[in-house]
Design a protein around this motif. Structure first.
Motif, short mmCIF file in Angstrom:
data_model
loop_
_atom_site.label_atom_id
_atom_site.label_comp_id
_atom_site.label_asym_id
_atom_site.label_seq_id
_atom_site.Cartn_x
_atom_site.Cartn_y
_atom_site.Cartn_z
N UNK A 150 0.83 -1.21 0.00
CA UNK A 150 0.00 0.00 0.00
C UNK A 150 0.86 1.26 0.00
N UNK A 151 1.98 1.23 0.72
CA UNK A 151 2.86 2.40 0.75
C UNK A 151 3.48 2.65 -0.63
N UNK A 152 3.91 1.57 -1.28
CA UNK A 152 4.49 1.72 -2.62
C UNK A 152 3.43 2.19 -3.61
N UNK A 153 2.21 1.68 -3.45
CA UNK A 153 1.11 2.09 -4.31
C UNK A 153 0.79 3.57 -4.10
N UNK A 154 0.73 4.00 -2.85
CA UNK A 154 0.46 5.39 -2.53
C UNK A 154 1.52 6.30 -3.13
N UNK A 155 2.77 5.90 -2.98
CA UNK A 155 3.87 6.69 -3.53
C UNK A 155 3.78 6.77 -5.05
N UNK A 175 -4.37 11.01 -22.86
CA UNK A 175 -4.24 10.17 -21.67
C UNK A 175 -5.62 9.75 -21.18
N UNK A 176 -6.56 10.70 -21.15
CA UNK A 176 -7.93 10.39 -20.72
C UNK A 176 -8.55 9.32 -21.62
N UNK A 177 -8.33 9.44 -22.91
CA UNK A 177 -8.85 8.45 -23.86
C UNK A 177 -8.24 7.08 -23.58
N UNK A 178 -6.93 7.04 -23.36
CA UNK A 178 -6.26 5.77 -23.11
C UNK A 178 -6.82 5.08 -21.88
N UNK A 179 -7.10 5.86 -20.84
CA UNK A 179 -7.64 5.28 -19.62
C UNK A 179 -9.04 4.72 -19.87
N UNK A 180 -9.88 5.49 -20.55
CA UNK A 180 -11.25 5.04 -20.82
C UNK A 180 -11.28 3.81 -21.71
N UNK A 181 -10.40 3.78 -22.71
CA UNK A 181 -10.32 2.61 -23.58
C UNK A 181 -9.85 1.39 -22.80
N UNK A 274 -17.64 12.25 -11.20
CA UNK A 274 -16.52 13.17 -10.97
C UNK A 274 -15.27 12.36 -10.65
N UNK A 275 -14.21 12.60 -11.40
CA UNK A 275 -12.96 11.88 -11.20
C UNK A 275 -11.85 12.87 -10.85
N UNK A 276 -11.33 12.76 -9.64
CA UNK A 276 -10.24 13.64 -9.19
C UNK A 276 -8.91 13.19 -9.78
N UNK A 277 -7.90 14.02 -9.61
CA UNK A 277 -6.58 13.66 -10.11
C UNK A 277 -6.05 12.41 -9.45
N UNK A 278 -6.26 12.27 -8.14
CA UNK A 278 -5.78 11.08 -7.43
C UNK A 278 -6.49 9.83 -7.95
N UNK A 279 -7.79 9.93 -8.19
CA UNK A 279 -8.54 8.77 -8.69
C UNK A 279 -8.10 8.44 -10.11
N UNK A 280 -7.81 9.46 -10.91
CA UNK A 280 -7.32 9.22 -12.27
C UNK A 280 -6.01 8.46 -12.24
N UNK A 281 -5.11 8.87 -11.33
CA UNK A 281 -3.83 8.17 -11.20
C UNK A 281 -4.06 6.72 -10.79
N UNK A 283 -6.72 4.89 -11.42
CA UNK A 283 -7.26 4.16 -12.57
C UNK A 283 -6.16 3.82 -13.57
N UNK A 284 -5.21 4.75 -13.74
CA UNK A 284 -4.08 4.48 -14.64
C UNK A 284 -3.28 3.29 -14.16
N UNK A 285 -3.05 3.22 -12.85
CA UNK A 285 -2.29 2.10 -12.29
C UNK A 285 -3.07 0.80 -12.42
N UNK A 286 -4.37 0.85 -12.11
CA UNK A 286 -5.21 -0.35 -12.17
C UNK A 286 -5.28 -0.93 -13.57
N UNK A 287 -5.23 -0.05 -14.58
CA UNK A 287 -5.41 -0.50 -15.96
C UNK A 287 -4.14 -0.38 -16.79
#
Length: 309
Positions: A150-155, A175-181, A274-281, A283-287
């Motif tokens: 979790x610490x590495x993920x948070x960082x 970048x937004x398109x890549x995440x949604x795709x 509504x997607x905040x910057x932290x949530x966007x980051x 989602x990028x990691x998850x996908x």
């Protein structure tokens, strides 16, 4: 001399930056190499994964924890300077500075306990002593492994978000398109890339298919902002959706939303996510957008059914 552990590196890191000048992690590593008389062989020593150097990894964690404690300030990625809190640590502690010393700070305790906090760190942060002098109680190996993950993920989330804020508006749209795709929207990348950044009017930045067949569409607003997004911006976006008889929209920002904006989004007929910057980051990691896997550890347990006669 063997490679010091990461806690033993905390005071030396602060002492290197004590003059108030900014330095890169590479420059800090270079000075520490000389200070501890490390050999070439020691500098090349790798972690068990074989993908990272032990010394660099330990310096990196020492810097990360000092930053989380407010003892270091980063004006830009990979560049650090000491804060008032860091200067006070050098004055008020003994020769050793470790995790227990950092636990006196509320923001560091919240970080270690995985409780998100909004940092208002500045170079003038003053030392705020508390009665907390001991580190969190011992954990089981499974708990320790989970906390480390979790610490590495948070960082990583913070690092990804910092990088997002530095890209151009055009790159941010891609970048937004890549995440949604990657999440399954918009069909293939070629189709989706034609959707964003072309309408640009009426409070809407783009349109993307909700599914590969295009049975429904989602309207997008993407804002690469530093300040939080307020209710007026959400109202404008909602009005644009209504003008197109649309029911679904996604508002993405690199910052966050005010309480009024979030409440308004739940009150209207249109469904606006509504997607905040932290949530966007996140989602990028998850996908796997903008990140790559370094190592994978598989934890196994005894299969008691196998031994049942």
């Amino acid at each position: 001399m063997s490679i010091p552990d990461y806690q033993s590196l905390m005071r030396p890191v602060l002492e290197i930056l004590e003059n108030g000048k900014e330095q890169t992690v590479k420059e800090i590593c270079s000075e520490l190499t000389t200070q501890f008389s490390l050999t070439g062989e020691e500098l090349e020593e790798l972690l068990p994964s074989g993908r990272a150097k032990v010394f660099n990894n330990r310096v990196g964690w020492a810097v990360t924890y000092l930053k989380k404690a407010g003892a270091l300030y980063s004006s830009r990625r990979g560049v650090y300077s000491i804060t008032g809190r860091g200067q006070e640590l050098l004055k008020d502690t003994n020769s050793y500075i470790g995790i227990n010393d950092l636990m006196q700070f509320k923001d560091f305790r919240e970080f270690k306990n995985n409780k998100p906090t909004v940092s208002k760190q500045s170079k003038g942060d003053a030392l705020q002593p508390t009665n907390v002098t001991t580190f969190v109680k011992e954990k089981t190996p499974e708990e320790a492994l989970g906390q480390a993950w979790e610490e590495m993920r948070d960082s990583l989330e913070l690092e990804v978000l910092d990088q997002i804020k530095q890209v151009t508006p055009q790159f941010f749209e891609r970048l937004v398109v890549d995440v949604l795709v990657a999440m399954g929207y918009g069909g293939d990348r070629a189709d989706a890339s034609r959707a964003v950044g072309q309408s640009g009017d009426g409070g809407i930045d783009g349109i993307i298919d909700e599914d590969p067949l295009g049975l429904d569409v989602i309207y997008i607003q993407a804002k690469r902002w530093e300040g939080v997004v307020g209710r007026p911006e959400i109202q404008k976006f909602a009005g644009a959706l209504q003008g197109r008889r649309a029911k679904k929209g996604v508002f993405i920002t690199t910052s966050g939303f005010t309480k009024e904006a979030s409440e308004y989004a739940t009150m209207i007929d249109s469904r606006i996510v509504l997607i905040t910057g932290r949530r966007l980051a996140r989602l990028m990691i998850d996908h796997d957008v903008g990140v790559s896997s370094v190592e994978q550890y598989i934890v196994k347990r005894l299969d008691s059914d196998y031994f049942a006669e």
